[in-house]
Design an enzyme around this catalytic site. Structure first.
Site, short mmCIF file in Angstrom:
data_model
loop_
_atom_site.label_atom_id
_atom_site.label_comp_id
_atom_site.label_asym_id
_atom_site.label_seq_id
_atom_site.Cartn_x
_atom_site.Cartn_y
_atom_site.Cartn_z
N LYS A 159 0.84 -1.20 0.00
CA LYS A 159 0.00 0.00 0.00
C LYS A 159 0.88 1.26 0.00
O LYS A 159 2.09 1.17 0.26
CB LYS A 159 -0.91 -0.04 1.23
CG LYS A 159 -1.92 -1.19 1.19
CD LYS A 159 -2.75 -1.21 2.47
CE LYS A 159 -3.86 -2.24 2.39
NZ LYS A 159 -4.68 -2.26 3.63
N ARG A 199 -1.06 -14.74 4.15
CA ARG A 199 -1.80 -14.00 5.19
C ARG A 199 -1.04 -14.06 6.52
O ARG A 199 -0.96 -13.10 7.25
CB ARG A 199 -3.21 -14.59 5.38
CG ARG A 199 -4.19 -14.28 4.28
CD ARG A 199 -4.67 -12.86 4.25
NE ARG A 199 -5.49 -12.47 5.37
CZ ARG A 199 -6.20 -11.34 5.41
NH1 ARG A 199 -6.19 -10.49 4.39
NH2 ARG A 199 -6.91 -11.03 6.47
N ARG A 224 3.08 -6.66 8.99
CA ARG A 224 2.36 -5.56 9.65
C ARG A 224 2.88 -5.32 11.08
O ARG A 224 2.95 -4.19 11.53
CB ARG A 224 0.86 -5.86 9.66
CG ARG A 224 0.23 -5.68 8.27
CD ARG A 224 -1.13 -6.32 8.20
NE ARG A 224 -1.89 -5.93 7.01
CZ ARG A 224 -3.04 -6.47 6.67
NH1 ARG A 224 -3.59 -7.42 7.40
NH2 ARG A 224 -3.67 -6.07 5.58
N HIS A 236 -1.67 -5.41 1.46
CA HIS A 236 -2.91 -6.18 1.30
C HIS A 236 -2.55 -7.59 0.85
O HIS A 236 -1.61 -7.76 0.07
CB HIS A 236 -3.81 -5.54 0.23
CG HIS A 236 -4.88 -6.50 -0.23
ND1 HIS A 236 -6.05 -6.69 0.47
CD2 HIS A 236 -4.92 -7.37 -1.27
CE1 HIS A 236 -6.77 -7.62 -0.12
NE2 HIS A 236 -6.12 -8.06 -1.19
N ASN A 253 -1.63 -0.13 7.13
CA ASN A 253 -1.06 -1.42 7.53
C ASN A 253 -0.18 -2.06 6.45
O ASN A 253 -0.07 -3.27 6.36
CB ASN A 253 -2.17 -2.37 8.00
CG ASN A 253 -3.27 -2.54 6.98
OD1 ASN A 253 -3.14 -2.04 5.86
ND2 ASN A 253 -4.32 -3.24 7.33
P1 GDP Z 1 -7.45 -7.02 5.46
O1 GDP Z 1 -7.92 -8.16 4.57
O2 GDP Z 1 -6.61 -7.53 6.62
O3 GDP Z 1 -6.73 -5.92 4.69
O4 GDP Z 1 -8.74 -6.36 6.13
P2 GDP Z 1 -10.17 -5.94 5.53
O5 GDP Z 1 -10.38 -6.46 4.14
O6 GDP Z 1 -11.20 -6.29 6.55
O7 GDP Z 1 -10.07 -4.33 5.49
C1 GDP Z 1 -9.49 -3.67 4.38
C2 GDP Z 1 -8.64 -2.52 4.87
O8 GDP Z 1 -9.50 -1.51 5.45
C3 GDP Z 1 -7.66 -2.85 5.99
O9 GDP Z 1 -6.46 -3.44 5.53
C4 GDP Z 1 -7.44 -1.49 6.62
O10 GDP Z 1 -6.52 -0.70 5.88
C5 GDP Z 1 -8.84 -0.86 6.51
N1 GDP Z 1 -9.65 -1.07 7.73
C6 GDP Z 1 -10.25 -2.23 8.10
N2 GDP Z 1 -10.96 -2.07 9.24
C7 GDP Z 1 -10.79 -0.77 9.60
C8 GDP Z 1 -11.27 0.01 10.70
O11 GDP Z 1 -12.02 -0.46 11.58
N3 GDP Z 1 -10.91 1.32 10.74
C9 GDP Z 1 -10.10 1.88 9.80
N4 GDP Z 1 -9.81 3.19 9.92
N5 GDP Z 1 -9.61 1.18 8.76
C10 GDP Z 1 -9.96 -0.14 8.65
#
Ligand code: GDP
Length: 198
Positions: free
Chosen positions: A11, A120, A137, A160, A157
């Site tokens: 990212k 992952r 991360r 992805h 973070n």
């Molecule tokens: P990932 O698969 O671990 O990347 O997680 P997700 O697909 O659930 O979320 C996508 C991205 O959205 C994450 O990598 C974070 O950058 C962002 N994100 C997810 N949950 C939150 C949250 O509760 N608050 C904020 N500010 N960002 C979030």
């Protein structure tokens, strides 16, 4: 044998902090094969298509905030004006669209035995503050949900990675065409697996 492919992208925070080389080497050193890579400015349309436009996805993301806030005794309404997980998930997706266009992103398709899960694991937990040391991360960030939400931005973070084999197929097809993916043998493949995996 279960040869799989999965997609990762570094990212903007990872790119802007000069972490591309270090991150690529983590995947190479566990024996995963790079079968595609590109460095691009992602279009808004691609980012929208990348993260599912489903209620389940919005709910999962919004619920992460609510669960975290409950643990810390914080009130979601102060930041979001609402406390519905689906609506919070939609707001966070909007933040992601802006954030992922801040700089180019670095994408890779990786191949290996059951590699979706391995990748992952190497990336670690979504919330950097909770990601274990040793993960990408956990080692390169310590961002938290309350700070990110307060600043109206997604968690920074670093990376992805596709969550499931189905998601990996969809994401690879979205970002790569067939002629951008390569089949070749790594020198250490036969020693890692005993023989070339198929
Ligand atoms: P990932 O698969 O671990 O990347 O997680 P997700 O697909 O659930 O979320 C996508 C991205 O959205 C994450 O990598 C974070 O950058 C962002 N994100 C997810 N949950 C939150 C949250 O509760 N608050 C904020 N500010 N960002 C979030």
């Amino acid at each position: 044998m279960n040869k799989q492919r999965t997609l990762i992208f570094i990212k903007p925070d990872g790119v802007q902090r000069g972490l591309i080389g270090k991150i690529v080497s983590r995947f190479e050193q566990v024996g995963l094969k790079i079968v595609g890579l590109k460095f691009i400015f992602a279009s808004k349309e691609k980012i929208i298509a990348h993260y599912p436009e489903t209620e389940a996805w919005f709910r999962k993301v919004g619920q992460r905030t609510l669960t975290n806030y409950a643990k810390k005794g914080l009130d979601a309404k102060k930041i979001f004006k609402i406390d519905d997980p689906v609506e919070i998930g939609k707001i966070i997706k909007g933040w992601l669209i802006n954030y992922l266009q801040e700089s180019p992103i670095f994408l890779m398709v990786l191949e290996g035995y059951d590699c979706v899960e391995t990748v992952r694991k190497l990336c670690g937990e979504t919330i950097p503050a909770l990601a274990l040391a040793g993960t990408i991360r956990g080692d390169f960030s310590h961002d938290s949900i309350d700070l990110a939400n307060e600043q109206n931005r997604p968690l920074r973070n670093v990376i992805h990675a596709s969550e499931t084999p189905e998601e990996a197929k969809k994401e690879i097809n979205l970002w790569f065409s067939q002629n951008e993916l390569f089949d070749y043998e790594r020198a250490d493949e036969r020693f890692m697996y005993g023989k070339k995996i198929s």
